[in-house]
Design a protein around this motif. Structure first.
Motif, PDB file in Angstrom:
ATOM      1  N   HIS A   1       0.823  -1.210   0.000  1.00  0.00           N
ATOM      2  CA  HIS A   1       0.000   0.000   0.000  1.00  0.00           C
ATOM      3  C   HIS A   1       0.857   1.260   0.000  1.00  0.00           C
TER       4      HIS A   1
ATOM      5  N   SER B   1      -9.312  -1.429   7.339  1.00  0.00           N
ATOM      6  CA  SER B   1      -8.157  -1.437   6.439  1.00  0.00           C
ATOM      7  C   SER B   1      -7.583  -0.032   6.280  1.00  0.00           C
TER       8      SER B   1
ATOM      9  N   THR C   1      -3.580   0.899   6.949  1.00  0.00           N
ATOM     10  CA  THR C   1      -2.680   1.431   5.925  1.00  0.00           C
ATOM     11  C   THR C   1      -1.916   2.664   6.394  1.00  0.00           C
TER      12      THR C   1
ATOM     13  N   ARG D   1     -10.778  -0.679  -4.181  1.00  0.00           N
ATOM     14  CA  ARG D   1     -11.134  -0.154  -2.859  1.00  0.00           C
ATOM     15  C   ARG D   1     -12.593   0.260  -2.774  1.00  0.00           C
TER      16      ARG D   1
ATOM     17  N   ALA E   1      -3.978  -4.800   2.299  1.00  0.00           N
ATOM     18  CA  ALA E   1      -4.252  -3.644   1.446  1.00  0.00           C
ATOM     19  C   ALA E   1      -3.196  -3.581   0.355  1.00  0.00           C
TER      20      ALA E   1
ATOM     21  N   LEU F   1      -8.181  -4.205  -1.747  1.00  0.00           N
ATOM     22  CA  LEU F   1      -7.913  -5.241  -0.755  1.00  0.00           C
ATOM     23  C   LEU F   1      -7.780  -6.593  -1.443  1.00  0.00           C
TER      24      LEU F   1
END
Length: 436
Positions: A116, A194, A198, A315, A343, A358
């Protein structure tokens, strides 16, 4: 010398009797596919003739000041880490096992727990030298023969033999990671978290795919940061990667991994993680390579092997799509072992798996009837705008593949140029009609 013996990917399905030999550096007659450490799960490294890269594992050049290394494709992630960490550097992307080759990492455009933030391995490759199907040696990079570069990253070894890779490394700051665990009792809450995960440099979640009712999708986000060194002298001089202490038995009966054993494991794992210290330091190998503690852990699934199903959803559709697929997994009552949620950011190659969103991966003991169920999951992934990872796949239909990968035509255009007769081909490329 060519040897014919039974061979498969890491999942053990499909199996085939195929000739295998080390690559000699010259063009061979016939049809072939390259193979590294055999860690692709399905049929990506199976073909009419297999050329093994493991003997091609030299470090060709290493600029210790700039952190730029040029290596042959047969160098493993473990070998790379052990050498460059001693000079204050680390691979920028570290996948879930240390035993893959860097050639395989490029072919699958592997990702890690920091995807990510910095993307997959392809985002950090400065250039590559390839040997094409006709024996021509070429160099490609983001600015030189860029289309070939994009086709090779995530291209499953079909554009040519990857002779060498020049990689930009990242500074090595610590071999210890401060890990924080956050428990979530429902899948919706876990998925919503999530965004929180991140914010960390590294993140990964465990998710229970066999839960029922309120327990469906319960799990644990684990976020981590390198433990800062007080002074440069106190920084660990290199990373230690211990050899696996346990080894899976060579033969276990099929059926050992079932709903009962997996549900018991999930309960134990969830209890252990929930009741333990929510914040702790972990050594490098324990955080990045937990499964490497058991040598040949894939043998735990027995002689029939297993399928790994990994998909990613964008996302803006991830919560809705993940909840539906988790419900399908629970309804199907398939013993899906240790679901891993992460992520992701965007990939670089035409066939790169990652997209911003994800990803979830699960291991499934193989049976013929489960192939149809996975096709239904494919349809769901397509409906939410996602895709399935080719490095983990052993059974996807070409129609589903075409719907998942929007830059497929650009990849095929390059393939017709550098591999026009399909001399480099695999069972995966034949199954997905990549030479049409």
């Amino acid at each position: 010398m060519s040897q014919i013996r039974p061979i498969s990917g890491w999942g053990g399905y499909p199996k085939a009797l195929l000739p295998q030999q080390s690559f000699s550096g010259s063009v061979l007659e016939g049809v072939w596919i390259g193979r590294g450490a055999g860690r692709a799960y399905g049929d990506a490294a199976l073909g009419p003739q297999i050329l093994n890269s493991r003997r091609h594992n030299r470090f060709l050049e290493f600029d210790r000041t700039l952190g730029i290394v040029t290596i042959e494709a047969g160098v493993t992630m473990r070998e790379l880490i052990l050498v460059v960490s001693a000079a204050g550097w680390i691979p920028p992307v570290i996948p879930g096992t240390q035993f893959i080759t860097l050639g395989g990492a490029v072919a699958a455009d592997v990702h890690g727990k920091n995807h990510h933030r910095i993307g997959s391995i392809g985002n950090h490759i400065l250039s590559m030298d390839l040997i094409l199907a006709d024996g021509t040696r070429v160099t490609c990079s983001p600015s030189v023969d860029a289309s070939l570069f994009q086709a090779t990253i995530g291209g499953m070894g079909l554009t040519g033999w990857i002779e060498s890779i020049t990689l930009q490394l990242a500074p090595f700051t610590s071999s210890q990671f401060h890990v924080r665990n956050q428990r979530f009792d429902q899948g919706s809450s876990l998925i919503e978290a999530s965004g929180w995960a991140t914010e960390a440099s590294f993140q990964v979640a465990w998710i229970d795919t066999l839960g029922k009712g309120q327990d469906l999708g319960r799990g644990m986000w684990m976020v981590a940061e390198p433990v800062p060194a007080v002074t440069s002298e106190s920084r660990d001089s290199r990373i230690l990667l211990p050899e696996p202490k346990m080894s899976a038995p060579a033969f276990l009966p099929s059926g050992l991994v079932n709903n009962w054993t997996i549900r018991a494991f999930n309960q134990l794992y969830f209890f252990k993680k929930s009741s333990g210290n929510p914040s702790q330091n972990q050594p490098f190998h324990q955080f990045f390579f937990p499964l490497d503690a058991i040598r040949n852990w894939n043998k735990l699934y027995g002689p029939k092997g297993f399928l790994q199903y990994q998909f990613v959803l964008p996302r803006n559709r991830a919560k809705e799509g993940m909840n539906e697929i988790l419900a399908r997994m629970s309804h199907a009552k398939i013993p899906t072992f240790l679901g891993v949620l992460k992520a992701m950011g965007q990939g670089r190659g035409y066939l790169s798996f990652p997209m911003e969103g994800l990803t979830l991966s699960v291991d499934i003991p193989f049976s013929e009837k489960r192939l149809k169920i996975l096709e239904e999951w494919d349809e769901c992934v397509i409906r939410y705008g996602g895709r399935v990872y080719l490095a983990k796949d052993a059974r996807m239909k070409p129609e589903a593949f075409e719907a998942m990968y929007p830059e497929l035509d650009a990849f095929k255009k390059i393939l017709r140029t550098v591999n026009p007769q399909g001399k480099i081909r695999s069972k995966l490329s034949e199954r997905l009609n990549l030479h049409s």
